[in-house]
Each structure stands twice: as C-alpha cells, then as structure tokens.
Scaffold this active site. Structure first.
Site, PDB file in Angstrom:
ATOM      1  N   CYS A 160      40.736  40.228  42.296  1.00 44.84           N
ATOM      2  CA  CYS A 160      42.041  40.888  42.409  1.00 44.84           C
ATOM      3  C   CYS A 160      42.044  42.211  41.645  1.00 44.84           C
ATOM      4  CB  CYS A 160      43.127  39.941  41.890  1.00 44.84           C
ATOM      5  SG  CYS A 160      44.760  40.665  41.954  1.00 44.84           S
TER       6      CYS A 160
ATOM      7  N   GLY B 298      42.922  41.362  60.231  1.00 44.89           N
ATOM      8  CA  GLY B 298      43.750  40.584  59.300  1.00 44.89           C
ATOM      9  C   GLY B 298      44.308  41.503  58.221  1.00 44.89           C
TER      10      GLY B 298
ATOM     11  N   ILE C 232      43.818  45.570  58.113  1.00 44.13           N
ATOM     12  CA  ILE C 232      44.991  46.396  58.436  1.00 44.13           C
ATOM     13  C   ILE C 232      45.372  47.317  57.269  1.00 44.13           C
ATOM     14  CG2 ILE C 232      47.497  46.252  58.890  1.00 44.13           C
ATOM     15  CD1 ILE C 232      45.566  45.893  61.353  1.00 44.13           C
TER      16      ILE C 232
ATOM     17  N   HIS D 298      75.086  48.896  48.369  1.00 42.65           N
ATOM     18  CA  HIS D 298      74.967  49.919  49.402  1.00 42.65           C
ATOM     19  C   HIS D 298      74.779  51.276  48.750  1.00 42.65           C
ATOM     20  CE1 HIS D 298      75.664  52.047  53.140  1.00 42.65           C
ATOM     21  NE2 HIS D 298      76.497  52.842  52.480  1.00 42.65           N
TER      22      HIS D 298
HETATM   23  C1  LIG Z   1      40.371  43.908  49.410  1.00 42.30           C
HETATM   24  C2  LIG Z   1      41.231  42.773  48.922  1.00 42.30           C
HETATM   25  C3  LIG Z   1      42.578  42.982  48.715  1.00 42.30           C
HETATM   26  C4  LIG Z   1      43.379  41.951  48.250  1.00 42.30           C
HETATM   27  N1  LIG Z   1      44.701  42.193  48.058  1.00 42.30           N
HETATM   28  C5  LIG Z   1      45.506  41.208  47.618  1.00 42.30           C
HETATM   29  C6  LIG Z   1      46.877  41.460  47.369  1.00 42.30           C
HETATM   30  O1  LIG Z   1      47.361  42.571  47.524  1.00 42.30           O
HETATM   31  N2  LIG Z   1      47.633  40.439  46.935  1.00 42.30           N
HETATM   32  C7  LIG Z   1      47.127  39.180  46.746  1.00 42.30           C
HETATM   33  O2  LIG Z   1      47.884  38.276  46.376  1.00 42.30           O
HETATM   34  N3  LIG Z   1      45.822  38.920  46.963  1.00 42.30           N
HETATM   35  C8  LIG Z   1      45.004  39.895  47.384  1.00 42.30           C
HETATM   36  N4  LIG Z   1      43.676  39.642  47.571  1.00 42.30           N
HETATM   37  C9  LIG Z   1      43.169  38.273  47.319  1.00 42.30           C
HETATM   38  C10 LIG Z   1      42.974  38.028  45.811  1.00 42.30           C
HETATM   39  O3  LIG Z   1      42.128  39.027  45.288  1.00 42.30           O
HETATM   40  C11 LIG Z   1      42.381  36.648  45.593  1.00 42.30           C
HETATM   41  O4  LIG Z   1      43.183  35.681  46.230  1.00 42.30           O
HETATM   42  C12 LIG Z   1      42.293  36.317  44.108  1.00 42.30           C
HETATM   43  O5  LIG Z   1      41.493  37.252  43.430  1.00 42.30           O
HETATM   44  C13 LIG Z   1      41.730  34.911  43.898  1.00 42.30           C
HETATM   45  O6  LIG Z   1      41.634  34.649  42.545  1.00 42.30           O
HETATM   46  P1  LIG Z   1      40.595  33.589  41.979  1.00 42.30           P
HETATM   47  O7  LIG Z   1      40.833  33.510  40.502  1.00 42.30           O
HETATM   48  O8  LIG Z   1      40.644  32.356  42.770  1.00 42.30           O
HETATM   49  O9  LIG Z   1      39.146  34.203  42.265  1.00 42.30           O
HETATM   50  P2  LIG Z   1      38.480  35.593  41.899  1.00 42.30           P
HETATM   51  O10 LIG Z   1      39.474  36.635  41.603  1.00 42.30           O
HETATM   52  O11 LIG Z   1      37.478  35.853  42.954  1.00 42.30           O
HETATM   53  O12 LIG Z   1      37.740  35.305  40.528  1.00 42.30           O
HETATM   54  C14 LIG Z   1      36.641  34.452  40.435  1.00 42.30           C
HETATM   55  C15 LIG Z   1      35.818  34.856  39.225  1.00 42.30           C
HETATM   56  O13 LIG Z   1      34.824  33.881  39.003  1.00 42.30           O
HETATM   57  C16 LIG Z   1      33.629  34.517  38.599  1.00 42.30           C
HETATM   58  N5  LIG Z   1      32.528  33.579  38.903  1.00 42.30           N
HETATM   59  C17 LIG Z   1      32.190  33.087  40.126  1.00 42.30           C
HETATM   60  N6  LIG Z   1      31.189  32.196  39.994  1.00 42.30           N
HETATM   61  C18 LIG Z   1      30.880  32.131  38.672  1.00 42.30           C
HETATM   62  C19 LIG Z   1      29.951  31.393  37.913  1.00 42.30           C
HETATM   63  N7  LIG Z   1      29.143  30.496  38.475  1.00 42.30           N
HETATM   64  N8  LIG Z   1      29.902  31.591  36.585  1.00 42.30           N
HETATM   65  C20 LIG Z   1      30.748  32.475  35.990  1.00 42.30           C
HETATM   66  N9  LIG Z   1      31.661  33.197  36.656  1.00 42.30           N
HETATM   67  C21 LIG Z   1      31.733  33.017  37.978  1.00 42.30           C
HETATM   68  C22 LIG Z   1      33.607  35.796  39.439  1.00 42.30           C
HETATM   69  O14 LIG Z   1      32.783  36.770  38.850  1.00 42.30           O
HETATM   70  C23 LIG Z   1      35.098  36.181  39.408  1.00 42.30           C
HETATM   71  O15 LIG Z   1      35.384  37.018  38.326  1.00 42.30           O
HETATM   72  C24 LIG Z   1      42.826  40.661  48.001  1.00 42.30           C
HETATM   73  C25 LIG Z   1      41.463  40.451  48.182  1.00 42.30           C
HETATM   74  C26 LIG Z   1      40.666  41.488  48.635  1.00 42.30           C
HETATM   75  C27 LIG Z   1      39.197  41.244  48.803  1.00 42.30           C
END
Ligand SMILES: Cc1cc2nc3c(=O)[nH]c(=O)nc-3n(C[C@H](O)[C@H](O)[C@H](O)COP(=O)(O)OP(=O)(O)OC[C@H]3O[C@@H](n4cnc5c(N)ncnc54)[C@H](O)[C@@H]3O)c2cc1C
Length: 473
Positions: free
Chosen positions: A42, A189, A193, A452
């Site tokens: 994110c 998606g 977009i 408004h």
């Molecule tokens: C281009 C783009 C735009 C987006 N825009 C939006 C938005 O506007 N609004 C929104 O709500 N969502 C958005 N998203 C989605 C959002 O980024 C994700 O849903 C969110 O980051 C998920 O959070 P998470 O903590 O599950 O995983 P992540 O943010 O992916 O974090 C996982 C972390 O785990 C670490 N990791 C993985 N495996 C290991 C390991 N074995 N050991 C140690 N560390 C590890 C990674 O390095 C990473 O830092 C967007 C995504 C993309 C790609």
C-alpha cells in the site's frame, strides 16, 4: 535462547503493522518480521504512490483546461521527474511515520525473510519463525500467537516476460522515469483503470484491453457504462471481450505488440509500453507452512471467520487470505484478529459493508450489492439515481459527469447498495457505508439535512428518487 513474544507478525504491510499496534494497545509484546520496507504494498507500490501520480495528473489536466475557470496560464509543461520526486517524498514521509509508530509502540522489527516452523525443539507447537537476514544470518523467535500478513504481488500471465522496461506490472510502472507516448493496459479492473485515467490525463495514448464484457466488472453495470463513456470521450480506447494471447507479446524497435482474440477475431495491438494489471497473487510460497496444519486453497491461506488457520494460534489477514484485497480491509482484519486473540467478541467483517474505490477521474466508489447482484440474490429491488449534471456544486467544481445510484430492498426499504461515479465520490461513499451499517432507509438518508451547495446533496437526492421524489431532477 530464542526470543519470545506474545505475537509475531509475519509481514509489515498495513494488515501486519496495524495489527501490531492494536496488539500493543492490548498489552501484548510484539515483533514484526519484514523482508523489505515497513508499510508494504500500500505504502510503497500501491495506494499511496498511485494516488500521488493520479493527483499530479489531475492537476495537469485541470491546468490545461484552466481557461474554463477564467484562469489563463500560458503554456503548461509537465516535468515527470518532479512528479516522481513528489511521489517519493510522500511515501518517504509516511514510511518514517510508520517507523515512528513502531518505535512508539516498542514493536521489535526484525529485518529479514521469515519462515514458519513446524513443531521443533524451539516450540512444541508450530509457529516459531526462522528469520534469514540479507547477510545470511539466521535467528529464531517464538510467539504465543503468529499472524501471517505476507500480502500479494502482481498476477502474471503464462509466457509473458515482464522485462520491467517495455512490459511492466504496476510495480515497475510506478517507477517509470519517463512517460511513454502510448501504453497498452491489459486488464480493466481497478488498477488498470486508475492507470488509464492518469496516463490519459498526462497525455499518453492509452488502450485498455479487458477480458470481460465491461471495465470495472465488479462494479454496478451502470457505473461501468458511464465510466466507459467518459474515458472514451477522453480518447481512451477500450476493447472488451478480448483475450490477450500473452505468449504473442514481443518487443521490437521500442514498440510492444500483442495479439488478442476480440469477439472471435484476432487483432494486433502495438504501443511503446504495456502494463499488465490482471489481479494479485497471494504470497504463500516459501513460508514454510507445509510444515504446519495450515491449508492453502486456490493459492490463498484458508482462515475461519475469526481469521484463524487450521492451527488455532496462527492467524492470517489481508491480501494473503484473498477476499476483498484492499488496504482498509487488511487493516480491519488485523485489528479483529488481534482482538480475537485477546478473547474479545468480534463481529466478522461483512463484505457488503466495505467501501470500494477507484481513484480515476472521475472517481468511482461503491458499497454493498449492485443491482444485478441484489436481483440474483432474490431481492425485489427499487433504485434511485441522481445525476451530478443537476447539482450546483458539481457545476461550480467544473466536473459534473456521473451520478449516485441507490439499490433498495422493495420489501424492507433497506439500502442494499450505493454506487457512485463523479467528483470526490471516494470521500462521499463513507456516508453510504454508514447507511449500510445503520440499516438506514432512503427516507432517513433524505431527511439527513445535507448542506448546500455540496456534492453530497446527490446522495440525498438519489435517496429521494427511490420514491420518485428528487427535487432537482
Ligand atoms: C497499484 C496498486 C494500487 C492500490 N491502491 C489501493 C487503494 O487505493 N486503496 C486500497 O484500499 N488498496 C489499494 N491497493 C491494495 C493494497 O495495497 C493491499 O490490499 C494492501 O497493501 C494489503 O495489505 P497486506 O498487509 O495484506 O499486504 P502487503 O501490503 O502486501 O504487505 C505484505 C508485507 O509482507 C512482507 N513479506 C511478505 N513475505 C514475507 C516474508 N516471508 N518474510 C517477511 N516479510 C514478508 C512484504 O515485503 C510486505 O511488506 C492497491 C494495490 C496496488 C498494487
């Protein structure tokens, strides 16, 4: 002697670090294992950098049309290097903010790749974590609870080589130092977009190739239709019902070509660059979970309604468990998981109460069921709609494309879904989410006096329109 914690979080993205903060509030000792930068997708490759680029694109597009507001600017020049610099300074600042919060909460950060261990001499139950640092050092930490929040990465297509220069995913696209003259975007998606919108605002010639019969296929069909109309008006080419032949993609003389089967016939598309945005793949590989009872189905970790895996002391949240892969969902799941570890009664997350946003120009936002979904689920529905064309504030703002649509249960008058396209609707949708949480009726929405002139009046007018009583249409 291995270090022990009440909670170890594997992955320092928004799901992981928010859970860690909530855990310290509840008195737990917490460690996070992160292989890259705290903040995850994110902050570094998703929500924040993409919105920074979108904002610059919006400013550029607005200044180009500034005469419409009575402001003459002379020639307008884009410095994409500065655009990228601004993006980086925003993510750097927020990254420091996350690090500050970790320090403040006394959350121990282990920098390295974490793997879950099965039962071992370190712990009789699965869940100890082996950390491997970049310089090959190893350390084992032992938690009472483990939370897996390893997130996701871009989904790839077989036979398509991501060279990062001509053919990219959103990860590489965010780092481009120069804009191409033209771009093919495979996948219409949310991510595709948003890129189509920002690139076209920057003056790039954009073609979106979508497999389904419409862009933003998970949004209400009326929204997709309106967005298609608006993007086409801005000269974005949108090709639907198109199956890209990924192995046909090739680069020659600085141009990428790819073939797609469109409505039964074969077409070739050519552009300077190609962006692949066909979804996200959960990070479940090399985590060591095969040494545990944890189940993985369709490439995602399986959890119950309280985010427990088949090992009840090991939880998983965020993109790695699939579902709605959004930052606010990951964060909320992280909080619920930690509260459940602490024996709080939690209310499972209801996907029909989650707001979903696309930050294109115009923005798209929704919560709850689309009209089609509601009908498919057996509801007899009535709808209300109000166009921004009839709204004073939208005219003042200078962007009056779009509308607000309510999908309402004819029997109970409950609001089943709210769908918006137009200026700032990603800010307005939370009122729709609140209406869903409070089981508000259109009457209650309409009798909430909206100031408004505001864009939010469109929500009240759409609610009135459910009974055909909108004032300004
Ligand atoms: C281009 C783009 C735009 C987006 N825009 C939006 C938005 O506007 N609004 C929104 O709500 N969502 C958005 N998203 C989605 C959002 O980024 C994700 O849903 C969110 O980051 C998920 O959070 P998470 O903590 O599950 O995983 P992540 O943010 O992916 O974090 C996982 C972390 O785990 C670490 N990791 C993985 N495996 C290991 C390991 N074995 N050991 C140690 N560390 C590890 C990674 O390095 C990473 O830092 C967007 C995504 C993309 C790609």
């Amino acid at each position: 002697m291995s270090q022990e914690f009440d909670l170890v979080v594997l992955g320092g993205g928004i799901g992981g670090y928010v859970a860690a903060i909530r855990a310290t509030q509840l008195g737990m000792s917490v460690a996070i294992v992160e292989k890259d930068k705290m903040g995850g997708t994110c902050l570094h490759r998703g929500c924040i950098p993409s919105k920074a680029l979108l904002r610059s694109a919006e400013v550029f597009a607005t200044i180009k049309e500034s005469e419409k507001y009575g402001v003459r600017t002379g020639s307008v020049e884009l410095d994409f290097g500065l655009v990228q610099q601004r993006k980086r300074s925003i993510t750097d600042q927020l990254h420091k903010g996350v690090e500050y919060l970790m320090n403040k909460g006394k959350i121990k950060i282990y920098q390295g790749f974490g793997r879950v261990m099965g039962p071992s001499i370190f712990s009789p139950q699965a869940g100890a974590v082996r950390i491997e640092t970049a310089d090959g050092e190893q350390e084992i930490i032992v938690p009472r609870f483990l939370l897996i929040a390893t997130g996701s990465r871009p989904r790839l297509l077989p036979g398509l080589n991501i060279d990062g220069i001509h053919i990219m995913t959103s990860d590489e696209a965010l780092e481009m130092e120069q804009l191409p003259a033209s771009m093919i975007i495979v996948g219409g998606g949310v991510i595709g977009i948003e890129w189509a919108s920002l690139l076209s605002d920057f003056g790039v010639d954009v073609t979106v190739i979508e497999y389904g019969d419409r862009i933003l296929p998970t949004e209400d069909a009326d929204i997709s239709k309106e967005l298609t109309r608006i993007l086409k008006k801005r000269k974005v080419k949108i090709v639907t019902n198109a199956k890209v032949m990924s192995e046909s993609a090739h680069t020659a003389e600085g141009q990428v070509s790819v073939q797609a089967e469109v409505n039964g016939g074969m077409q070739t598309f050519t552009a300077e660059k190609m962006l692949l945005s066909v979804g996200r793949q959960a990070n479940v590989e090399n985590l060591g979970i095969e040494a545990t009872e944890i189940n993985v189905e369709k490439g995602q970790i399986v959890v119950n309604a309280t985010y427990q895996t088949a090992e009840p002391h090991i939880y998983a949240v965020g993109d790695v468990i699939g579902g709605i892969q959004l930052a606010h969902v990951a964060a909320h799941e992280g909080i619920l998981a930690v509260e459940h570890m602490n024996n709080h009664l939690i209310e499972p997350l209801d996907p029909t109460k989650v707001s979903k946003c696309t930050y294109s120009r115009p923005e798209v936002a929704s919560v709850g069921l689309s009209e089609t979904e509601a009908k498919q689920q057996g509801y007899s529905v009535k709808t209300g709609k109000f166009s921004f064309k009839s709204l004073g504030k939208a005219l003042v703002f200078g962007e009056n494309d779009g509308f607000v649509k309510l999908v309402v249960d004819e029997k109970t008058n409950d609001v089943l879904g709210v769908h918006m396209i137009g200026p700032h609707v990603t800010e307005m949708i939370s009122e729709g989410a609140l209406a869903r949480v409070l089981d508000a009726t259109p009457w209650e929405i309409a009798h909430t006096i909206h100031p408004h002139p505001t864009l939010s009046e469109a929500f009240a007018e759409a609610a009135l329109d459910v009974e055909g009583l909108a004032i300004h249409s």
